[in-house]
Design an enzyme around this catalytic site. Structure first.
Site, PDB file in Angstrom:
ATOM      1  N   SER A 185       0.886  -1.170   0.000  1.00  0.00           N
ATOM      2  CA  SER A 185       0.000   0.000   0.000  1.00  0.00           C
ATOM      3  C   SER A 185       0.917   1.210   0.000  1.00  0.00           C
ATOM      4  O   SER A 185       2.103   1.090   0.297  1.00  0.00           O
ATOM      5  CB  SER A 185      -0.827  -0.017   1.302  1.00  0.00           C
ATOM      6  OG  SER A 185      -1.408   1.240   1.544  1.00  0.00           O
ATOM      7  N   TYR A 199      -2.514  -1.403  10.660  1.00  0.00           N
ATOM      8  CA  TYR A 199      -2.478  -1.587   9.192  1.00  0.00           C
ATOM      9  C   TYR A 199      -1.195  -0.988   8.627  1.00  0.00           C
ATOM     10  O   TYR A 199      -0.496  -1.633   7.839  1.00  0.00           O
ATOM     11  CB  TYR A 199      -3.706  -0.923   8.577  1.00  0.00           C
ATOM     12  CG  TYR A 199      -3.836  -1.097   7.078  1.00  0.00           C
ATOM     13  CD1 TYR A 199      -4.428  -2.233   6.536  1.00  0.00           C
ATOM     14  CD2 TYR A 199      -3.382  -0.116   6.202  1.00  0.00           C
ATOM     15  CE1 TYR A 199      -4.569  -2.386   5.164  1.00  0.00           C
ATOM     16  CE2 TYR A 199      -3.520  -0.260   4.826  1.00  0.00           C
ATOM     17  CZ  TYR A 199      -4.109  -1.396   4.310  1.00  0.00           C
ATOM     18  OH  TYR A 199      -4.240  -1.547   2.946  1.00  0.00           O
TER      19      TYR A 199
HETATM   20  N1  LIG Z   1      -8.691  -0.356  -1.037  1.00  0.00           N
HETATM   21  C1  LIG Z   1      -7.625   0.412  -0.851  1.00  0.00           C
HETATM   22  O1  LIG Z   1      -7.701   1.644  -0.803  1.00  0.00           O
HETATM   23  C2  LIG Z   1      -6.282  -0.226  -0.709  1.00  0.00           C
HETATM   24  C3  LIG Z   1      -5.144   0.606  -0.769  1.00  0.00           C
HETATM   25  C4  LIG Z   1      -3.893   0.029  -0.647  1.00  0.00           C
HETATM   26  C5  LIG Z   1      -3.781  -1.336  -0.486  1.00  0.00           C
HETATM   27  N2  LIG Z   1      -4.904  -2.112  -0.415  1.00  0.00           N
HETATM   28  C6  LIG Z   1      -4.725  -3.535  -0.256  1.00  0.00           C
HETATM   29  O2  LIG Z   1      -5.351  -4.201  -1.336  1.00  0.00           O
HETATM   30  C7  LIG Z   1      -5.633  -5.544  -0.930  1.00  0.00           C
HETATM   31  C8  LIG Z   1      -7.038  -5.913  -1.321  1.00  0.00           C
HETATM   32  O3  LIG Z   1      -7.923  -5.119  -0.544  1.00  0.00           O
HETATM   33  P1  LIG Z   1      -9.284  -4.537  -1.143  1.00  0.00           P
HETATM   34  O4  LIG Z   1      -9.189  -3.079  -1.055  1.00  0.00           O
HETATM   35  O5  LIG Z   1      -9.560  -5.195  -2.433  1.00  0.00           O
HETATM   36  O6  LIG Z   1     -10.304  -4.975  -0.003  1.00  0.00           O
HETATM   37  P2  LIG Z   1     -11.473  -6.067   0.001  1.00  0.00           P
HETATM   38  O7  LIG Z   1     -11.951  -6.097   1.411  1.00  0.00           O
HETATM   39  O8  LIG Z   1     -12.437  -5.780  -1.073  1.00  0.00           O
HETATM   40  O9  LIG Z   1     -10.717  -7.429  -0.350  1.00  0.00           O
HETATM   41  C9  LIG Z   1      -9.946  -8.107   0.612  1.00  0.00           C
HETATM   42  C10 LIG Z   1     -10.313  -9.571   0.554  1.00  0.00           C
HETATM   43  O10 LIG Z   1      -9.483 -10.273   1.503  1.00  0.00           O
HETATM   44  C11 LIG Z   1     -10.303 -11.235   2.132  1.00  0.00           C
HETATM   45  N3  LIG Z   1      -9.751 -11.628   3.428  1.00  0.00           N
HETATM   46  C12 LIG Z   1      -9.776 -10.932   4.583  1.00  0.00           C
HETATM   47  N4  LIG Z   1      -9.213 -11.647   5.563  1.00  0.00           N
HETATM   48  C13 LIG Z   1      -8.838 -12.821   5.019  1.00  0.00           C
HETATM   49  C14 LIG Z   1      -8.208 -13.976   5.541  1.00  0.00           C
HETATM   50  N5  LIG Z   1      -7.872 -14.073   6.829  1.00  0.00           N
HETATM   51  N6  LIG Z   1      -7.937 -14.994   4.692  1.00  0.00           N
HETATM   52  C15 LIG Z   1      -8.286 -14.912   3.379  1.00  0.00           C
HETATM   53  N7  LIG Z   1      -8.900 -13.852   2.834  1.00  0.00           N
HETATM   54  C16 LIG Z   1      -9.173 -12.815   3.658  1.00  0.00           C
HETATM   55  C17 LIG Z   1     -11.652 -10.560   2.288  1.00  0.00           C
HETATM   56  O11 LIG Z   1     -12.676 -11.499   2.523  1.00  0.00           O
HETATM   57  C18 LIG Z   1     -11.775  -9.830   0.956  1.00  0.00           C
HETATM   58  O12 LIG Z   1     -12.419 -10.619  -0.011  1.00  0.00           O
HETATM   59  C19 LIG Z   1      -5.333  -5.604   0.558  1.00  0.00           C
HETATM   60  O13 LIG Z   1      -4.044  -6.137   0.751  1.00  0.00           O
HETATM   61  C20 LIG Z   1      -5.349  -4.151   0.961  1.00  0.00           C
HETATM   62  O14 LIG Z   1      -4.590  -3.912   2.126  1.00  0.00           O
HETATM   63  C21 LIG Z   1      -6.153  -1.587  -0.536  1.00  0.00           C
END
Ligand SMILES: NC(=O)c1ccc[n+]([C@@H]2O[C@H](COP(=O)([O-])OP(=O)(O)OC[C@H]3O[C@@H](n4cnc5c(N)ncnc54)[C@H](O)[C@@H]3O)[C@@H](O)[C@H]2O)c1
Length: 302
Positions: A185, A199
């Site tokens: 991130s 986080y």
């Molecule tokens: N959305 C943002 O702004 C953003 C920014 C930077 C990084 N990220 C990163 O992107 C990645 C995806 O996040 P997203 O934004 O798509 O969120 P999201 O919540 O839509 O997707 C995350 C997925 O991970 C799954 N998950 C959670 N805990 C779990 C576990 N213990 N085992 C297996 N699966 C699990 C959830 O069920 C979900 O489907 C993450 O690593 C997040 O930190 C997101």
């Protein structure tokens, strides 16, 4: 400056209608090309199959970035194991893709689950070429002095231990080399006031794991990289904002005001999925230990 003041100042500089459009991203729509390829949100599949004959695992594939990456990888010819804890959503994603994708329940913080996920992949496809460690969780935290240590441990168990376990079991079976990608991130290299401390520290740790693993696995021909997105309006972020006093429109306006790269709309999951595709494909064959930032120059101001 207080967060409220910051938002008010930033709101002066944005068009609230445009800001609202950013987070009200329509639900991911999939169609099929004339070749039968899955196309998500109108992002066309490339006629060149960049993951042809590759077997890939994606964690956190039921939603958001993982889901978008699953469709993109599928359109490039990959065979897929999609892992998550949201079983119904995960099965739905696999069903939309078709027989080249299989959903498995896997809590990435549990060693036996990660081992079983990799076993399923080997049993089903006989090999593993690409592992995308993407699953993560995010909570809102209060004042530092009131930190909930159990919640802190939970975030690190999923976000950091989950990646470490993926590296361990994924690398074991990548006998012909491979590519491992972790989602960090912009919070991996900076502290954002509105982002919780567990986080932020977990994403810094994933960056450390990426570098350490790239060094350790390089001699085996395994590349390890990470992708670092800025804010995307996925369920994770929407849920986190809903737990605060901010409305989604206000939060979107704040994001919009801080945007450096002025394109018509903000960062989309498909933009990040395309960066993941590059790191998964042979086009990045000599790229390892790299944190590919996809943030429209957000962190240059940090
Ligand atoms: N959305 C943002 O702004 C953003 C920014 C930077 C990084 N990220 C990163 O992107 C990645 C995806 O996040 P997203 O934004 O798509 O969120 P999201 O919540 O839509 O997707 C995350 C997925 O991970 C799954 N998950 C959670 N805990 C779990 C576990 N213990 N085992 C297996 N699966 C699990 C959830 O069920 C979900 O489907 C993450 O690593 C997040 O930190 C997101």
């Amino acid at each position: 400056m207080a967060l409220k003041q910051m938002i008010e100042l930033n709101l002066d500089r944005v068009d609230p209608v445009n800001a609202a459009i950013i987070w009200k991203t329509p639900k991911m729509m999939t169609t099929r090309s004339s070749d039968g390829d899955v196309i998500a949100n109108g992002f066309t599949s490339n006629s060149c199959k960049r993951l042809k004959d590759k077997v890939c695992i994606i964690t956190g594939a039921a939603s958001g970035l993982g889901e978008a990456t699953a469709y993109l990888f599928a359109s490039h010819g990959a065979s897929l194991i999609l892992a998550d804890v949201q079983d119904q959503l995960g099965r739905d994603v696999a069903a939309k893709i078709g027989p080249q994708a299989t959903y498995v329940h896997c809590n990435v913080s549990i060693e036996a689950d990660v081992a079983a996920m990799v076993d399923t992949c080997i049993h089903q496809f006989g090999r593993l070429d690409v592992l995308y460690n993407n699953a993560a969780i995010l909570f809102n935290d209060g004042p530092l002095v009131d930190m909930d240590i159990a919640q802190f441990d939970m975030v690190h168990a999923v976000n950091v231990r989950g990646v470490a376990l993926g590296l361990k079991y994924g690398a074991r079976v990548m006998v012909e080399g491979g590519s491992i990608i972790n989602t960090t991130s912009i919070s991996a290299t900076m502290a954002i006031k509105s982002t919780d401390m567990a986080y932020t520290s977990s994403k810094h740790a994933i960056l450390g794991l990426t570098k350490a693993a790239a060094e350790k696995l390089g001699p085996c021909g395994i590349r390890v990289n990470s992708v670092a997105p800025a804010t995307m309006f996925t369920p994770m972020v929407i849920k986190a904002v809903q737990g605060t006093s901010l409305s989604l429109d206000m939060f979107a306006a704040m994001v919009e005001a801080n945007r450096v790269l002025k394109l018509q709309d903000g960062l989309k999951v498909e933009d990040v999925a395309n960066a993941v595709l590059f790191l998964a494909s042979n086009e990045s064959r000599y790229v390892s230990g790299h944190n590919l930032v996809v943030d429209g120059a957000h962190i240059v101001r940090a």
